[in-house]
Design an enzyme around this catalytic site. Structure first.
Site, mmCIF file in Angstrom:
data_model
loop_
_atom_site.group_PDB
_atom_site.id
_atom_site.type_symbol
_atom_site.label_atom_id
_atom_site.label_comp_id
_atom_site.label_asym_id
_atom_site.label_seq_id
_atom_site.Cartn_x
_atom_site.Cartn_y
_atom_site.Cartn_z
ATOM 1 N N CYS A 2 35.425 72.286 17.163
ATOM 2 C CA CYS A 2 34.489 72.651 16.091
ATOM 3 C C CYS A 2 33.262 73.361 16.665
ATOM 4 O O CYS A 2 32.969 73.295 17.859
ATOM 5 C CB CYS A 2 34.088 71.417 15.277
ATOM 6 S SG CYS A 2 32.674 70.495 15.899
ATOM 7 N N CYS A 5 30.773 71.225 18.570
ATOM 8 C CA CYS A 5 31.286 70.846 19.896
ATOM 9 C C CYS A 5 31.107 72.024 20.864
ATOM 10 O O CYS A 5 30.796 71.817 22.051
ATOM 11 C CB CYS A 5 32.744 70.426 19.814
ATOM 12 S SG CYS A 5 32.992 68.752 19.173
ATOM 13 N N ASP A 28 18.322 74.859 12.962
ATOM 14 C CA ASP A 28 19.370 75.402 12.093
ATOM 15 C C ASP A 28 19.277 76.929 12.119
ATOM 16 O O ASP A 28 18.192 77.505 12.101
ATOM 17 C CB ASP A 28 19.201 74.884 10.657
ATOM 18 C CG ASP A 28 20.441 75.122 9.819
ATOM 19 O OD1 ASP A 28 21.108 74.137 9.467
ATOM 20 O OD2 ASP A 28 20.747 76.301 9.504
ATOM 21 N N HIS A 44 32.254 63.968 19.162
ATOM 22 C CA HIS A 44 32.632 64.432 17.825
ATOM 23 C C HIS A 44 32.969 63.278 16.887
ATOM 24 O O HIS A 44 33.853 62.473 17.167
ATOM 25 C CB HIS A 44 33.842 65.380 17.902
ATOM 26 C CG HIS A 44 34.226 65.930 16.558
ATOM 27 N ND1 HIS A 44 33.819 67.169 16.122
ATOM 28 C CD2 HIS A 44 34.933 65.389 15.543
ATOM 29 C CE1 HIS A 44 34.274 67.375 14.898
ATOM 30 N NE2 HIS A 44 34.955 66.313 14.531
ATOM 31 N N ASN A 82 25.243 65.518 4.826
ATOM 32 C CA ASN A 82 26.278 65.796 3.838
ATOM 33 C C ASN A 82 27.601 65.241 4.338
ATOM 34 O O ASN A 82 27.907 65.349 5.532
ATOM 35 C CB ASN A 82 26.378 67.305 3.606
ATOM 36 C CG ASN A 82 25.087 67.887 3.053
ATOM 37 O OD1 ASN A 82 24.413 67.245 2.259
ATOM 38 N ND2 ASN A 82 24.729 69.080 3.487
ATOM 39 N N GLY A 88 29.203 68.399 0.037
ATOM 40 C CA GLY A 88 28.784 69.754 0.404
ATOM 41 C C GLY A 88 28.755 69.993 1.898
ATOM 42 O O GLY A 88 28.026 70.865 2.383
ATOM 43 N N HIS A 93 31.305 68.026 11.737
ATOM 44 C CA HIS A 93 30.820 67.298 12.920
ATOM 45 C C HIS A 93 29.512 66.675 12.442
ATOM 46 O O HIS A 93 28.589 67.420 12.047
ATOM 47 C CB HIS A 93 30.591 68.273 14.081
ATOM 48 C CG HIS A 93 30.103 67.650 15.358
ATOM 49 N ND1 HIS A 93 30.686 67.916 16.584
ATOM 50 C CD2 HIS A 93 29.075 66.800 15.624
ATOM 51 C CE1 HIS A 93 30.046 67.264 17.542
ATOM 52 N NE2 HIS A 93 29.048 66.575 16.979
ATOM 53 N N HIS A 95 26.134 65.651 11.341
ATOM 54 C CA HIS A 95 24.798 66.181 11.639
ATOM 55 C C HIS A 95 23.831 65.733 10.567
ATOM 56 O O HIS A 95 24.191 65.652 9.397
ATOM 57 C CB HIS A 95 24.808 67.713 11.742
ATOM 58 C CG HIS A 95 25.407 68.404 10.559
ATOM 59 N ND1 HIS A 95 26.767 68.488 10.370
ATOM 60 C CD2 HIS A 95 24.847 69.026 9.501
ATOM 61 C CE1 HIS A 95 27.021 69.145 9.242
ATOM 62 N NE2 HIS A 95 25.868 69.474 8.687
HETATM 63 P P1 AMP Z 1 26.379 71.318 6.222
HETATM 64 O O1 AMP Z 1 26.535 72.108 4.938
HETATM 65 O O2 AMP Z 1 25.621 70.042 6.012
HETATM 66 O O3 AMP Z 1 27.681 71.130 6.931
HETATM 67 O O4 AMP Z 1 25.418 72.180 7.130
HETATM 68 C C1 AMP Z 1 25.843 73.003 8.171
HETATM 69 C C2 AMP Z 1 24.608 73.660 8.736
HETATM 70 O O5 AMP Z 1 24.937 74.209 9.993
HETATM 71 C C3 AMP Z 1 24.054 74.803 7.866
HETATM 72 O O6 AMP Z 1 22.700 74.506 7.516
HETATM 73 C C4 AMP Z 1 24.152 76.023 8.790
HETATM 74 O O7 AMP Z 1 23.063 76.904 8.643
HETATM 75 C C5 AMP Z 1 24.169 75.373 10.175
HETATM 76 N N1 AMP Z 1 24.794 76.147 11.239
HETATM 77 C C6 AMP Z 1 26.039 76.696 11.245
HETATM 78 N N2 AMP Z 1 26.286 77.305 12.417
HETATM 79 C C7 AMP Z 1 25.180 77.131 13.191
HETATM 80 C C8 AMP Z 1 24.814 77.517 14.517
HETATM 81 N N3 AMP Z 1 25.645 78.221 15.312
HETATM 82 N N4 AMP Z 1 23.595 77.170 14.984
HETATM 83 C C9 AMP Z 1 22.749 76.468 14.203
HETATM 84 N N5 AMP Z 1 23.035 76.066 12.948
HETATM 85 C C10 AMP Z 1 24.227 76.385 12.437
#
Ligand code: AMP
Length: 109
Positions: A2, A5, A28, A44, A82, A88, A93, A95
């Protein structure tokens, strides 16, 4: 593997806020507030729903350290995770989104 990871492995760059042996906090890529930091376990887990409570206890301590480093513990912040489709969740992974640096507003519209 992912995307988070890959960030842990250094294969995708990130703006690190704080890191230790087990956890990583980074900005982010698409911030929705002045401060928008993602906090992840390096190991993970698909989501909060499956993280062992003992690891979550350590993660709580790490999140406190991130908030201290950002100097937002007095002003306050929002912590969101989430979970799954209806929650959503886009990246599978675990977070936490840490939002702050300004009034983030009401959750309920
Ligand atoms: P979620 O909808 O809770 O899964 O949020 C995923 C978050 O990951 C979103 O706010 C994206 O902007 C963020 N995101 C995705 N790829 C990256 C990345 N390479 N570096 C930093 N943030 C990321």
């Amino acid at each position: 593997m992912c995307i988070f990871c890959k960030i842990v492995k250094g294969e995708i760059p990130n703006q690190t806020i704080l890191e230790d042996e087990d956890f990583l906090a980074f900005n982010d890529i698409n911030p929705s507030r002045k401060i928008h930091v993602l906090i992840i376990p390096k190991e993970h887990y698909d989501s909060f729903d499956v993280i062992p409570p003992k690891i979550m206890a350590n993660m709580t301590e790490f999140i406190h350290k991130v908030a201290s480093k950002l100097d937002i513990r007095k002003s306050g912040y929002r912590l969101i995770t989430n979970i799954g489709n209806d929650g959503g969740q886009e990246v599978a992974h675990l977070h936490f989104h840490l939002l702050g640096g300004e009034e983030v507003g009401r959750l309920v519209r």
